[in-house]
Structures are given as structure tokens and as C-alpha cells.
Scaffold this active site. Structure first.
Site, PDB file in Angstrom:
ATOM      1  N   LEU A 125      -4.771  12.058   8.371  1.00 43.01           N
ATOM      2  CA  LEU A 125      -4.798  10.805   7.622  1.00 43.01           C
ATOM      3  C   LEU A 125      -3.972  10.886   6.349  1.00 43.01           C
ATOM      4  O   LEU A 125      -4.116  11.817   5.568  1.00 43.01           O
ATOM      5  CB  LEU A 125      -6.253  10.446   7.292  1.00 43.01           C
ATOM      6  CG  LEU A 125      -6.472   9.118   6.579  1.00 43.01           C
ATOM      7  CD1 LEU A 125      -7.751   8.436   7.090  1.00 43.01           C
ATOM      8  CD2 LEU A 125      -6.550   9.287   5.071  1.00 43.01           C
ATOM      9  N   LEU A 126      -3.123   9.904   6.174  1.00 44.50           N
ATOM     10  CA  LEU A 126      -2.372   9.744   4.919  1.00 44.50           C
ATOM     11  C   LEU A 126      -3.041   8.619   4.148  1.00 44.50           C
ATOM     12  O   LEU A 126      -3.344   7.575   4.724  1.00 44.50           O
ATOM     13  CB  LEU A 126      -0.914   9.399   5.242  1.00 44.50           C
ATOM     14  CG  LEU A 126       0.030   8.905   4.130  1.00 44.50           C
ATOM     15  CD1 LEU A 126       1.485   9.208   4.515  1.00 44.50           C
ATOM     16  CD2 LEU A 126      -0.120   7.421   3.816  1.00 44.50           C
ATOM     17  N   ASP A 167      -3.220   7.720  -0.384  1.00 47.51           N
ATOM     18  CA  ASP A 167      -2.435   7.308  -1.557  1.00 47.51           C
ATOM     19  C   ASP A 167      -1.105   8.037  -1.730  1.00 47.51           C
ATOM     20  O   ASP A 167      -1.025   9.253  -1.532  1.00 47.51           O
ATOM     21  CB  ASP A 167      -3.233   7.593  -2.836  1.00 47.51           C
ATOM     22  CG  ASP A 167      -4.635   7.071  -2.797  1.00 47.51           C
ATOM     23  OD1 ASP A 167      -5.019   6.433  -1.820  1.00 47.51           O
ATOM     24  OD2 ASP A 167      -5.365   7.332  -3.771  1.00 47.51           O
ATOM     25  N   TYR A 191      -7.440  15.421  -5.206  1.00 48.68           N
ATOM     26  CA  TYR A 191      -7.393  13.959  -5.150  1.00 48.68           C
ATOM     27  C   TYR A 191      -6.184  13.418  -5.912  1.00 48.68           C
ATOM     28  O   TYR A 191      -5.403  14.172  -6.486  1.00 48.68           O
ATOM     29  CB  TYR A 191      -8.709  13.391  -5.696  1.00 48.68           C
ATOM     30  CG  TYR A 191      -9.801  13.277  -4.639  1.00 48.68           C
ATOM     31  CD1 TYR A 191      -9.672  13.890  -3.398  1.00 48.68           C
ATOM     32  CD2 TYR A 191     -10.956  12.550  -4.888  1.00 48.68           C
ATOM     33  CE1 TYR A 191     -10.666  13.774  -2.428  1.00 48.68           C
ATOM     34  CE2 TYR A 191     -11.965  12.433  -3.925  1.00 48.68           C
ATOM     35  CZ  TYR A 191     -11.809  13.045  -2.701  1.00 48.68           C
ATOM     36  OH  TYR A 191     -12.796  12.925  -1.753  1.00 48.68           O
ATOM     37  N   SER A 192      -6.086  12.095  -5.954  1.00 47.74           N
ATOM     38  CA  SER A 192      -4.843  11.448  -6.406  1.00 47.74           C
ATOM     39  C   SER A 192      -4.486  11.726  -7.855  1.00 47.74           C
ATOM     40  O   SER A 192      -5.350  11.975  -8.696  1.00 47.74           O
ATOM     41  CB  SER A 192      -4.957   9.948  -6.191  1.00 47.74           C
ATOM     42  OG  SER A 192      -4.848   9.702  -4.815  1.00 47.74           O
ATOM     43  N   ARG A 244     -11.397   9.207 -11.789  1.00 46.68           N
ATOM     44  CA  ARG A 244     -10.300   9.870 -11.091  1.00 46.68           C
ATOM     45  C   ARG A 244      -8.953   9.151 -11.208  1.00 46.68           C
ATOM     46  O   ARG A 244      -8.855   8.071 -11.731  1.00 46.68           O
ATOM     47  CB  ARG A 244     -10.645  10.048  -9.614  1.00 46.68           C
ATOM     48  CG  ARG A 244     -11.021   8.773  -8.889  1.00 46.68           C
ATOM     49  CD  ARG A 244     -11.402   9.062  -7.416  1.00 46.68           C
ATOM     50  NE  ARG A 244     -11.824   7.849  -6.755  1.00 46.68           N
ATOM     51  CZ  ARG A 244     -13.091   7.466  -6.628  1.00 46.68           C
ATOM     52  NH1 ARG A 244     -14.063   8.205  -7.121  1.00 46.68           N
ATOM     53  NH2 ARG A 244     -13.388   6.327  -6.006  1.00 46.68           N
ATOM     54  N   ASP A 245      -7.947   9.809 -10.658  1.00 46.18           N
ATOM     55  CA  ASP A 245      -6.587   9.280 -10.479  1.00 46.18           C
ATOM     56  C   ASP A 245      -5.809   9.159 -11.796  1.00 46.18           C
ATOM     57  O   ASP A 245      -5.340   8.073 -12.167  1.00 46.18           O
ATOM     58  CB  ASP A 245      -6.610   7.916  -9.750  1.00 46.18           C
ATOM     59  CG  ASP A 245      -7.465   7.937  -8.487  1.00 46.18           C
ATOM     60  OD1 ASP A 245      -7.636   9.036  -7.915  1.00 46.18           O
ATOM     61  OD2 ASP A 245      -7.967   6.878  -8.072  1.00 46.18           O
ATOM     62  N   GLU A 255      -9.850   2.113  -9.058  1.00 41.15           N
ATOM     63  CA  GLU A 255      -9.116   3.268  -8.545  1.00 41.15           C
ATOM     64  C   GLU A 255      -7.638   3.097  -8.866  1.00 41.15           C
ATOM     65  O   GLU A 255      -7.123   1.984  -8.963  1.00 41.15           O
ATOM     66  CB  GLU A 255      -9.277   3.374  -7.019  1.00 41.15           C
ATOM     67  CG  GLU A 255     -10.694   3.696  -6.588  1.00 41.15           C
ATOM     68  CD  GLU A 255     -10.778   4.073  -5.099  1.00 41.15           C
ATOM     69  OE1 GLU A 255     -11.418   5.076  -4.783  1.00 41.15           O
ATOM     70  OE2 GLU A 255     -10.207   3.346  -4.262  1.00 41.15           O
TER      71      GLU A 255
HETATM   72  C1  FRU Z   1      -7.942   5.785  -3.302  1.00 35.30           C
HETATM   73  C2  FRU Z   1      -8.713   7.093  -3.448  1.00 35.30           C
HETATM   74  C3  FRU Z   1      -8.556   7.657  -4.840  1.00 35.30           C
HETATM   75  C4  FRU Z   1      -8.842   9.110  -4.623  1.00 35.30           C
HETATM   76  C5  FRU Z   1      -8.199   9.363  -3.277  1.00 35.30           C
HETATM   77  C6  FRU Z   1      -8.864  10.410  -2.442  1.00 35.30           C
HETATM   78  O1  FRU Z   1      -7.595   5.508  -1.986  1.00 35.30           O
HETATM   79  O2  FRU Z   1     -10.085   6.881  -3.149  1.00 35.30           O
HETATM   80  O3  FRU Z   1      -9.362   7.039  -5.808  1.00 35.30           O
HETATM   81  O4  FRU Z   1      -8.315   9.929  -5.622  1.00 35.30           O
HETATM   82  O5  FRU Z   1      -8.234   8.118  -2.608  1.00 35.30           O
HETATM   83  O6  FRU Z   1      -8.125  10.634  -1.290  1.00 35.30           O
END
Ligand code: FRU
Length: 479
Positions: A44-45, A47, A106-107, A166-167, A223
Site C-alpha cells: 500500500l502506498l 502519503d 509516518y509522514s 503527527r506529520d 492530518e
Molecule cells: C495520512 C496519515 C498520516 C500519517 C500517515 C501514516 O494519510 O494518516 O497522518 O502520518 O498517514 O501512514
């Protein structure tokens, strides 16, 4: 696809060569592989991550769980490009292999500093009871793509956010490094935190405060917040999960939205005079859009063509998701436009006047003009039984409708089978990019955008001009 936690969080080293080969073999069986878009080799791809300019090239990573069509133990996969159209994977990966990213890298984002690329991302960590500790952490990638992680956590979870934090997006403003991070308050509303790098040392962050961007907090989480500057104006791109539909009309499980603001006050901190909230994309799937200002000033963005919590027809082949074309942002007459970078025209290998076609390779671009005062219809991925993806452009009443109900294999139908937006009731153009199972539609050179997947059955590759006065050009595209 629903898979048990034990599979999704199995260590990468536990997957045998045979298991990996079986997954790759299954992926190869899909009839829906794209050609000039980025999709995962396997799994799975989601972000786009770390979109940046480094060592004279564009860098773009993506989130990937490589072992199936599910959200599991995520890594970043590195790709590079010289023209923002042709990308290739380099083999470099940011792996979930330390105690600070044990349950997923994560992102996050990236910025070139002193000849190295700084990666700023979220380490997803869970304890034995599956309680999450979201850590903002860093790594450096050198010119040979060797990645070295920072030893210390750069930002710990503050007391006024839940586990949903996050992110991080790093950016420079007035020669100072800042970062914004998506967050959830204990009262379960979404907001954004602003940080500042002390002495511009990106391994030393201090909180500035909660960024006021005129949000109401009706969403439960934000997000992937991104701040980019277009003609000097701050544009905030973000994904407000659970946003009240009274605030914004949207049909996808979660929207990807933006606000155009006037100035950025880093002290309060505040985005001054924000516009109302807008949909960035009107299609069936576009999410987690990431943007950055390239060294030449252009604001470039790329989106995940997919959505969280949705099953896709490709799941049976152990993969899911793709990235959009790279789009450049501009503001005209106060409106935000997004359009593929100029180099996209280099894919055009032949052209002919637009007319009905019984079959194509489903790899093409249409440049279409819809005359004023009429209702035009185009059927793409069409067969001889009237099936296909129906695009209706009503230039009399000012509406565009995309109807997927008769286009290929159906999925996510609970969220509706049509999408629409308003346009000015006047002559209208569309540039439509089709890539086997992706369609990206740019109305009036990017004034409105519809990004979607379509999974045609065998024989669904025609183009039919079913109503109205439509003229234009069909370009075959070759990577
Ligand atoms: C958004 C998200 C981000 C997170 C990442 C995990 O699609 O939920 O908030 O960092 O995907 O894969």
C-alpha cells in the site's frame, strides 16, 4: 483490506524471500498498472513524503507498507526526478527500525541543509498495551542516499494534544526554519502547532504556539498540514478529518482542503485574513497533499490518489494507491489554480483531433473546449454497451459532474457515485489525463480539479462524445 495486526506489524526481516516473491508475482497480475504515475512496487502506498529539492534533483518519498494492500508498519520509499514528470526509485528507504519509529516511519517532510537532506517525520511508537506515543523525529540523507537517524527525539508529545500528533512540515520563512504539526486536542478537535528551530538548528525545536488559521475546530483531527507561499501569499493545505459538512460540502470519507491567507504572523502565531475553507479537489480521491516551495519559488504539490479506510479493486493483487502528477500552484483573480508542471507536455507522443474512439490504450491526454450555453457529455473508459466514466459539463448553468456509477469495477459506493462542482457559466476547457486506472481532470487549466481512480473491465477503453459541442485534441502519452 482488513488484515490482523500480527501480519501488519510483522518485522520486515521476518518476511522471507519466497513470501516477498509471491506478493510481487500477485502484483504483476493486475490489469490496472499505471504508466506515468508513481505506484508502489508492492503493498500500500499512501502519503507523499519529503517532497523537496536536493542535490540538483527533486526528491519525493512515499509512505509504503510493502507486504499487502493494508495500513501496516510504514516506511518511506525514495524516488528522484529531474523534470518532475519522470521519477525513479533509488532503492533508498527510511525504515521503521529504531525504538523511536518502531511502529512506523509516518509522514513528514524534507529540506536540504548544507549538502544533506534533513528528513523530519513522525515516529509511530506503541507500547505493549498498544498505547501510542507519537514522536517527531529526524534523519539526514547524504548524496549517496545513506540515511542516518538523529539519536534524540526532536519534539515530544506536548501536554495539550492526544496521541494524534503527527506529520511535521519543515519550511523556511524570513530565513528562519519553522515546522507545523497536525494535532488533536483532549476535547477531540483538530488544530495545528507551530514550532521554531532555535538558532536555525533543526535538531532543536521550540513551540511557538497553536497556529490560528480561522479554523472552527469542528474536525476531530488535522492530518498533513502544509504551508506554502504562492506569490507571497501563505496557502494552508490540510486534511481535516470529521469536518462538519455544514462548514464544507464534501463527499469523500475525509476532505483535502485549503485556505488562501494574506500574511503570516509568526509571533501570535496567525495566518492573517484566511479565506473560507475550500475543497482542493472535487474528485473521488485526493488526500494528504504535500507541497513545498522549490528553490526557484514555485509552489509544487503532489497528492495521494487514495483515501484512508477504503478498500480498492487492486487489493486482491496486494497493492493499492498511487501519487498524482506534480502540480504547480498559482493565484489568478484571487483564485487558487493547480496545474501539472510544464514538462508534462513532453509525454505527448502523437496528436489528432478529438473524435469518438472505439478503443485506446487508456493512456492519453485530452485537451477539450466545451462551448458556452450547452450541456456536453464525454464518456471515457467507454465500451459499446454505454458503460463508462461520464463527464458532464453544463456551461449554461455552470456545473461539472463526474459520474463513476457505470465506470468499471465499483467500490466505495457508500460515499456516492458522482462528484460535482460549480463553474462560471461560460465556455470552459478541460485537460484530462488518463493513465489506465487514474483520471486527473483540470477544468480551466486548474481552476477546479477532479482526481479519481477508475478500474475498467476488459474492453472499456473507448472515448465517446455523447452530447453537446465539444472540440479538442487527443494526445497519446508515452513515458
Ligand atoms: C495520512 C496519515 C498520516 C500519517 C500517515 C501514516 O494519510 O494518516 O497522518 O502520518 O498517514 O501512514
Amino acid at each position: 483490506m482488513d488484515l490482523p495486526k500480527e501480519i501488519r506489524y510483522r518485522a520486515y526481516s521476518d518476511w522471507s524471500t519466497e513470501e516477498r516473491a509471491a506478493i510481487a508475482e500477485n502484483v504483476n497480475k493486475s490489469p490496472w498498472h499505471v504508466t506515468y504515475h508513481i505506484e508502489p512496487k508492492t503493498g500500500l502506498l499512501n502519503d507523499p513524503n519529503g517532497f523537496s529539492f536536493f542535490n540538483g534533483k527533486y526528491t519525493l518519498f512515499y509512505q509504503n507498507w510493502p507486504f499487502g494492500a493494508a495500513h501496516g508498519l510504514k516506511e518511506w520509499v525514495h524516488t528522484e526526478s529531474e523534470d518532475l514528470v519522470h521519477f525513479h526509485t533509488t532503492g533508498a528507504e527510511l525504515l521503521p527500525d529504531t525504538k523511536h519509529d518502531s511502529h512506523g516511519a509516518y509522514s513528514g517532510s524534507a529540506y536540504e541543509i548544507d549538502g544533506k537532506l534533513f528528513l523530519f517525520y513522525t515516529g509511530n511508537v506503541r507500547d505493549k498495551n498498544w498505547v501510542r506515543d507519537p514522536l517527531q523525529i529526524g534523519a539526514w540523507m547524504d548524496k549517496d542516499h545513506k540515511i542516518t537517524k538523529c539519536k534524540d527525539v526532536l519534539i515530544q508529545q506536548p501536554s495539550d494534544v492526544t496521541e494524534h500528533f503527527r506529520d511535521p512540515q519543515i519550511f523556511k520563512y524570513d530565513d528562519q526554519f519553522y515546522a507545523i504539526v497536525g494535532a488533536q486536542s483532549p476535547e477531540k478537535s483538530g488544530f495545528i502547532k507551530l514550532y521554531k528551530a532555535l538558532d536555525n538548528n533543526v535538531e532543536n525545536w521550540e513551540e511557538v504556539g497553536n497556529l490560528d488559521f480561522g479554523g472552527t475546530g469542528s474536525e476531530y483531527m488535522i492530518e498533513c498540514p502544509n504551508l506554502v507561499f504562492v506569490d507571497g501569499k501563505p496557502v494552508l493545505l490540510y486534511c481535516p478529518q470529521g469536518l462538519d459538512k455544514a462548514e464544507l460540502d464534501y463527499q469523500n470519507i475525509y476532505p483535502n482542503t485549503y485556505k488562501v491567507c494574506q500574511t503570516f504572523d509568526t509571533k501570535i502565531p496567525k495566518l492573517v485574513n484566511p479565506s473560507t475553507i475550500n475543497n482542493l479537489d472535487y474528485g473521488f480521491e485526493a488526500y494528504a497533499t504535500q507541497g513545498f516551495n522549490a528553490p526557484d519559488g514555485r509552489a509544487l504539490i503532489v497528492s495521494w490518489i487514495g483515501l484512508p479506510d477504503i478498500d480498492y479493486p487492486t487489493d486482491q493483487y496486494d497493492y493499492q494507491g498511487a501519487l498524482s502528477l506534480v502540480k504547480e500552484l498559482s493565484i489568478k483573480d484571487g483564485k487558487l489554480y493547480q496545474y501539472p508542471v510544464e514538462a508534462i507536455t513532453s509525454l505527448r507522443s502523437s496528436s489528432e483531433p478529438l473524435a469518438d474512439k472505439a478503443e485506446t490504450a487508456n493512456i492519453y491526454e485530452l485537451e477539450v473546449t466545451f462551448a458556452a450555453d450547452q450541456v456536453s457529455e464525454l464518456l471515457l473508459f467507454a465500451d459499446d454497451k454505454g458503460n463508462g466514466l461520464r463527464l458532464t459539463v453544463d456551461t449554461a448553468n455552470g456545473k461539472v459532474i463526474l459520474d463513476r456509477s457505470k465506470a468499471g469495477v465499483q467500490y466505495a459506493t457508500d460515499f456516492g457515485q458522482t462528484r460535482e462542482c460549480d463553474i462560471e457559466p461560460t465556455e470552459t476547457t478541460a485537460n484530462i489525463f488518463v493513465d489506465r486506472s487514474i483520471v486527473e481532470i483540470f477544468i480551466n487549466k486548474g481552476e477546479k480539479v477532479f482526481t479519481s481512480r477508475v478500474f475498467p473491465e476488459a474492453g472499456q477503453s473507448g472515448i465517446q462524445l455523447t452530447a453537446g459541442e465539444t472540440t479538442g485534441t487527443y494526445f497519446e502519452l508515452t513515458k
